[in-house]
Design an enzyme around this catalytic site. Structure first.
Site, PDB file in Angstrom:
ATOM      1  N   LYS A 167       0.806  -1.231   0.000  1.00  0.00           N
ATOM      2  CA  LYS A 167       0.000   0.000   0.000  1.00  0.00           C
ATOM      3  C   LYS A 167       0.830   1.267   0.000  1.00  0.00           C
ATOM      4  O   LYS A 167       0.596   2.173  -0.780  1.00  0.00           O
ATOM      5  CB  LYS A 167      -0.944  -0.002   1.207  1.00  0.00           C
ATOM      6  N   THR A 173       6.019  -7.364   0.774  1.00  0.00           N
ATOM      7  CA  THR A 173       7.015  -8.220   1.425  1.00  0.00           C
ATOM      8  C   THR A 173       6.304  -9.323   2.186  1.00  0.00           C
ATOM      9  O   THR A 173       5.323  -9.064   2.886  1.00  0.00           O
ATOM     10  CB  THR A 173       7.880  -7.414   2.425  1.00  0.00           C
ATOM     11  N   ASN A 175       6.150 -11.227   5.037  1.00  0.00           N
ATOM     12  CA  ASN A 175       6.720 -11.237   6.392  1.00  0.00           C
ATOM     13  C   ASN A 175       6.730 -12.641   6.991  1.00  0.00           C
ATOM     14  O   ASN A 175       5.789 -13.400   6.833  1.00  0.00           O
ATOM     15  CB  ASN A 175       5.920 -10.309   7.298  1.00  0.00           C
ATOM     16  N   GLU A 225      11.496  -9.564   6.287  1.00  0.00           N
ATOM     17  CA  GLU A 225      10.593  -9.291   5.164  1.00  0.00           C
ATOM     18  C   GLU A 225      11.226  -9.492   3.798  1.00  0.00           C
ATOM     19  O   GLU A 225      11.847  -8.585   3.258  1.00  0.00           O
ATOM     20  CB  GLU A 225      10.136  -7.819   5.213  1.00  0.00           C
ATOM     21  N   HIS A 230       9.414 -11.268  -8.301  1.00  0.00           N
ATOM     22  CA  HIS A 230       8.519 -11.943  -9.244  1.00  0.00           C
ATOM     23  C   HIS A 230       7.137 -11.332  -9.068  1.00  0.00           C
ATOM     24  O   HIS A 230       6.758 -10.984  -7.953  1.00  0.00           O
ATOM     25  CB  HIS A 230       8.466 -13.442  -8.924  1.00  0.00           C
ATOM     26  N   TYR A 237      -0.574 -15.419   1.791  1.00  0.00           N
ATOM     27  CA  TYR A 237      -0.519 -15.516   3.255  1.00  0.00           C
ATOM     28  C   TYR A 237      -0.736 -16.965   3.677  1.00  0.00           C
ATOM     29  O   TYR A 237      -1.554 -17.677   3.085  1.00  0.00           O
ATOM     30  CB  TYR A 237      -1.609 -14.648   3.894  1.00  0.00           C
ATOM     31  N   ARG A 250      23.614  -3.970   2.516  1.00  0.00           N
ATOM     32  CA  ARG A 250      23.850  -2.705   3.223  1.00  0.00           C
ATOM     33  C   ARG A 250      23.124  -2.731   4.565  1.00  0.00           C
ATOM     34  O   ARG A 250      22.243  -3.555   4.789  1.00  0.00           O
ATOM     35  CB  ARG A 250      23.338  -1.518   2.386  1.00  0.00           C
TER      36      ARG A 250
HETATM   37  P1  ADP Z   1       2.085  -7.126   5.070  1.00  0.00           P
HETATM   38  O1  ADP Z   1       2.390  -5.916   5.849  1.00  0.00           O
HETATM   39  O2  ADP Z   1       0.887  -7.882   5.585  1.00  0.00           O
HETATM   40  O3  ADP Z   1       3.296  -8.001   4.931  1.00  0.00           O
HETATM   41  P2  ADP Z   1       2.609  -6.438   2.342  1.00  0.00           P
HETATM   42  O4  ADP Z   1       1.921  -5.421   1.518  1.00  0.00           O
HETATM   43  O5  ADP Z   1       4.024  -6.247   2.706  1.00  0.00           O
HETATM   44  O6  ADP Z   1       1.690  -6.620   3.629  1.00  0.00           O
HETATM   45  O7  ADP Z   1       2.591  -7.856   1.656  1.00  0.00           O
HETATM   46  C1  ADP Z   1       1.411  -8.472   1.332  1.00  0.00           C
HETATM   47  C2  ADP Z   1       1.536  -9.856   0.782  1.00  0.00           C
HETATM   48  O8  ADP Z   1       1.748  -9.770  -0.606  1.00  0.00           O
HETATM   49  C3  ADP Z   1       2.617 -10.814   1.182  1.00  0.00           C
HETATM   50  O9  ADP Z   1       2.442 -11.382   2.451  1.00  0.00           O
HETATM   51  C4  ADP Z   1       2.442 -11.877   0.102  1.00  0.00           C
HETATM   52  O10 ADP Z   1       1.408 -12.773   0.466  1.00  0.00           O
HETATM   53  C5  ADP Z   1       1.966 -11.064  -1.105  1.00  0.00           C
HETATM   54  N1  ADP Z   1       2.917 -10.902  -2.210  1.00  0.00           N
HETATM   55  C6  ADP Z   1       2.545 -10.778  -3.505  1.00  0.00           C
HETATM   56  N2  ADP Z   1       3.608 -10.629  -4.308  1.00  0.00           N
HETATM   57  C7  ADP Z   1       4.701 -10.657  -3.506  1.00  0.00           C
HETATM   58  C8  ADP Z   1       6.096 -10.568  -3.767  1.00  0.00           C
HETATM   59  N3  ADP Z   1       6.576 -10.407  -5.005  1.00  0.00           N
HETATM   60  N4  ADP Z   1       6.936 -10.648  -2.698  1.00  0.00           N
HETATM   61  C9  ADP Z   1       6.464 -10.793  -1.461  1.00  0.00           C
HETATM   62  N5  ADP Z   1       5.165 -10.884  -1.151  1.00  0.00           N
HETATM   63  C10 ADP Z   1       4.261 -10.833  -2.163  1.00  0.00           C
HETATM   64  N1  RBF Z   2      12.960   0.178   5.705  1.00  0.00           N
HETATM   65  C1  RBF Z   2      13.702   1.152   6.267  1.00  0.00           C
HETATM   66  O1  RBF Z   2      13.210   1.873   7.111  1.00  0.00           O
HETATM   67  N2  RBF Z   2      15.010   1.332   5.898  1.00  0.00           N
HETATM   68  C2  RBF Z   2      15.607   0.575   4.956  1.00  0.00           C
HETATM   69  O2  RBF Z   2      16.784   0.770   4.667  1.00  0.00           O
HETATM   70  C3  RBF Z   2      14.843  -0.446   4.328  1.00  0.00           C
HETATM   71  N3  RBF Z   2      15.388  -1.234   3.365  1.00  0.00           N
HETATM   72  C4  RBF Z   2      14.637  -2.205   2.784  1.00  0.00           C
HETATM   73  C5  RBF Z   2      15.198  -3.027   1.801  1.00  0.00           C
HETATM   74  C6  RBF Z   2      14.450  -4.020   1.192  1.00  0.00           C
HETATM   75  C7  RBF Z   2      15.089  -4.869   0.137  1.00  0.00           C
HETATM   76  C8  RBF Z   2      13.090  -4.219   1.561  1.00  0.00           C
HETATM   77  C9  RBF Z   2      12.269  -5.280   0.909  1.00  0.00           C
HETATM   78  C10 RBF Z   2      12.523  -3.419   2.531  1.00  0.00           C
HETATM   79  C11 RBF Z   2      13.284  -2.396   3.152  1.00  0.00           C
HETATM   80  N4  RBF Z   2      12.727  -1.573   4.126  1.00  0.00           N
HETATM   81  C12 RBF Z   2      13.488  -0.604   4.727  1.00  0.00           C
HETATM   82  C13 RBF Z   2      11.560  -2.066   4.835  1.00  0.00           C
HETATM   83  C14 RBF Z   2      10.294  -1.426   4.513  1.00  0.00           C
HETATM   84  O3  RBF Z   2      10.203  -0.324   5.374  1.00  0.00           O
HETATM   85  C15 RBF Z   2       9.220  -2.453   4.887  1.00  0.00           C
HETATM   86  O4  RBF Z   2       9.296  -3.525   4.004  1.00  0.00           O
HETATM   87  C16 RBF Z   2       7.900  -1.804   4.823  1.00  0.00           C
HETATM   88  O5  RBF Z   2       7.797  -0.915   5.897  1.00  0.00           O
HETATM   89  C17 RBF Z   2       6.775  -2.800   4.856  1.00  0.00           C
HETATM   90  O6  RBF Z   2       6.645  -3.404   6.100  1.00  0.00           O
HETATM   91 MG    MG Z   3       5.158  -7.200   4.300  1.00  0.00          MG
END
Ligand code: ADP
Ligand code: RBF
Ligand code: MG
Length: 311
Positions: A167, A173, A175, A225, A230, A237, A250
């Site tokens: 969103k 991601t 989780n 996360e 892809h 979930y 990093r």
């Molecule tokens: P949340 O905060 O619940 O993790 P996100 O927006 O980060 O919400 O992720 C929502 C969900 O999107 C993941 O848990 C997974 O089921 C789905 N999803 C769809 N495509 C991807 C992707 N490429 N990588 C990771 N999660 C993905």
């Molecule tokens: N969040 C940060 O606050 N700092 C970061 O440097 C940071 N790096 C990230 C790198 C990757 C590859 C990913 C997937 C996420 C990263 N995020 C980082 C996390 C991001 O804040 C988090 O995935 C979202 O808040 C969703 O929970």
């Molecule tokens: Mg997530």
């Protein structure tokens, strides 16, 4: 117990690097000399790597007094102003500065970095030491913006996070429940890593991930996360995801704007996408761990390379 202590991530690499490049290195600790000796006895190659070892019982006053650092410099035949102190404690940072040395703080308690502001630099992990900043020879083990690490393996069901990934960032991601493998996760420092992700019913994908407190959002809980590189077009979930984490990119960082955080995560994605084609990382795509869901339920406790990576 001391024989079971594991070096911090990056400790062996740093010690070896300084030794190989002929940089004199001292170990200065408030512990009594005999305790230091007993502890490092179990770490291969450590004793021979230090030109000097100074214990708290060998100086009049321990840290935060500068004595221990000045004594170490003397034994190395080195001017204090040419010394770089690497410290995990506040008394140590204070002592190093009082000795008029350069000081890098690597706080052992995460999220407490503000207290270390008297240090010249505060870093999150020994993996983040940049010797060239201090006039020392640079590490030459970085490959295309990535640092190979001893792989580690974790997995579990995809859980709900803060609902922010897709969103707010447009980056979903998957989780994982960090508490299921808190020991493996706490052994490694927070940061951005990459590797391979296996989804039991779908296949194996490249992934880049953040582990930590997401400084931009300042979470109170450590999250794990992975962003799978892809386009699935749907959620998964509850499905079991298994990760082979093979390299470091990093430290987690704060960013001045959401756009700059998003841009950086996309850059991490490009770095991982490319690096994972290198044979040294590509080979882990075949790790049996990624393909064999546990028969005993949906969560696993992770494991070591030797346990998990043998065919
Ligand atoms: P949340 O905060 O619940 O993790 P996100 O927006 O980060 O919400 O992720 C929502 C969900 O999107 C993941 O848990 C997974 O089921 C789905 N999803 C769809 N495509 C991807 C992707 N490429 N990588 C990771 N999660 C993905
Ligand atoms: N969040 C940060 O606050 N700092 C970061 O440097 C940071 N790096 C990230 C790198 C990757 C590859 C990913 C997937 C996420 C990263 N995020 C980082 C996390 C991001 O804040 C988090 O995935 C979202 O808040 C969703 O929970
Ligand atoms: Mg997530």
């Amino acid at each position: 117990m001391w024989c079971n202590l594991k070096p911090l991530p990056g400790a062996n690499r740093l010690i070896k690097h300084l030794k190989t490049n002929g940089v004199p290195t001292a170990l200065a600790s408030n512990s009594p000399r005999c305790n230091i000796e007993a502890k490092i006895f179990f770490q291969q190659g450590w004793k021979e790597s230090f030109s000097a070892i100074v214990g708290g019982d060998e100086v009049e006053k321990g840290k935060p007094s500068p004595n221990i650092f000045l004594e170490a410099a003397k034994r190395m035949n080195c001017a204090p102003s040419n010394c770089l102190v690497i410290e995990d404690s506040l008394p140590g940072v204070t002592g190093g500065k009082a000795a008029e040395m350069h000081v890098i703080a690597v706080p052992s308690i995460p999220k407490k970095t503000a207290e270390f502001s008297s240090a010249d630099e505060v870093i999150n992990s020994l993996l983040d030491v940049r010797p060239e900043k201090w006039g020392l020879p640079p590490f030459n083990d970085w490959i295309e913006g990535t640092l190979p690490i001893e792989p580690w393996f974790i997995g579990g069901p995809v859980i709900k996070g803060f609902g922010r990934g897709s969103k707010v960032l447009g980056i979903p991601t998957a989780n994982l429940p960090a508490e299921n493998f808190s020991d493996v996760v706490s052994e490694h420092t927070s940061g951005v890593y990459f590797g391979w992700a296996g989804l039991s019913t779908r296949g194996i994908y490249k992934m880049v991930m953040s582990i930590g407190w997401n400084p931009y959002f300042d979470n109170t809980e450590k999250t794990v996360e992975p962003w799978l590189l892809h386009n699935f077009g749907e959620d998964f979930y509850g499905e079991e995801v298994r990760l082979a984490i093979v390299g470091y990119i990093r430290p987690e960082a704060n960013f001045p704007s959401l756009e700059s955080l998003i841009e950086r995560i996309h850059e991490d994605g490009r770095v991982a996408e490319k690096a994972l084609d290198l044979p040294m990382y590509a080979k882990y795509k075949d790790s049996p761990y990624l393909r064999n869901p546990s028969k005993h339920g949906s969560s696993t406790t992770g494991g070591t390379q030797s346990e998990m990576d043998s065919k």
